[in-house]
Scaffold this motif. Structure first.
Motif: not given
Length: 107
Positions: A16-17, A24-28, A19-22, A30
């Protein structure tokens, strides 16, 4: 296991982390990224393997009917879990690497 006798196993980091760094939004969703952005998920696995991980956890932490239903993906539970495994295995290639299910009830 021979790997444990040789000194242990190194697990990957947080999908998750990564993907967020790439972007992706927190509400997506994953877990859904395994279907919608498989190239990104595979690259995360490849990066962890290149960093020395020999256990790649699948991108399936919340891939269950309840959590996927929130994102309208309830009917995709099987597809997302299957693709999550395929991506981790593909990233491992021929290296002595294992894929492992991810999530609170995976073990």
């Amino acid at each position: 296991m021979d790997a444990l006798a040789a000194g242990g196993l190194v697990f990957d980091g947080a999908m998750g982390t990564a993907l967020y760094r790439r972007g992706f939004l927190y509400n997506s969703c994953l877990d859904g990224a395994s279907l919608s952005h498989p190239d990104v998920v595979r690259r995360v696995h490849e990066d962890y393997a290149a960093a020395g991980a020999n256990v790649l956890q699948t991108n399936t932490f919340g891939a269950n009917a309840y959590r996927l239903g929130v994102h309208g993906l309830r009917e995709k539970v099987r597809d997302i879990n299957r693709r999550g495994v395929e991506l981790a295995r593909a990233a491992a290639g021929r290296r002595p690497t294992w894929s492992a299910p991810s999530g609170p009830r995976a073990w």
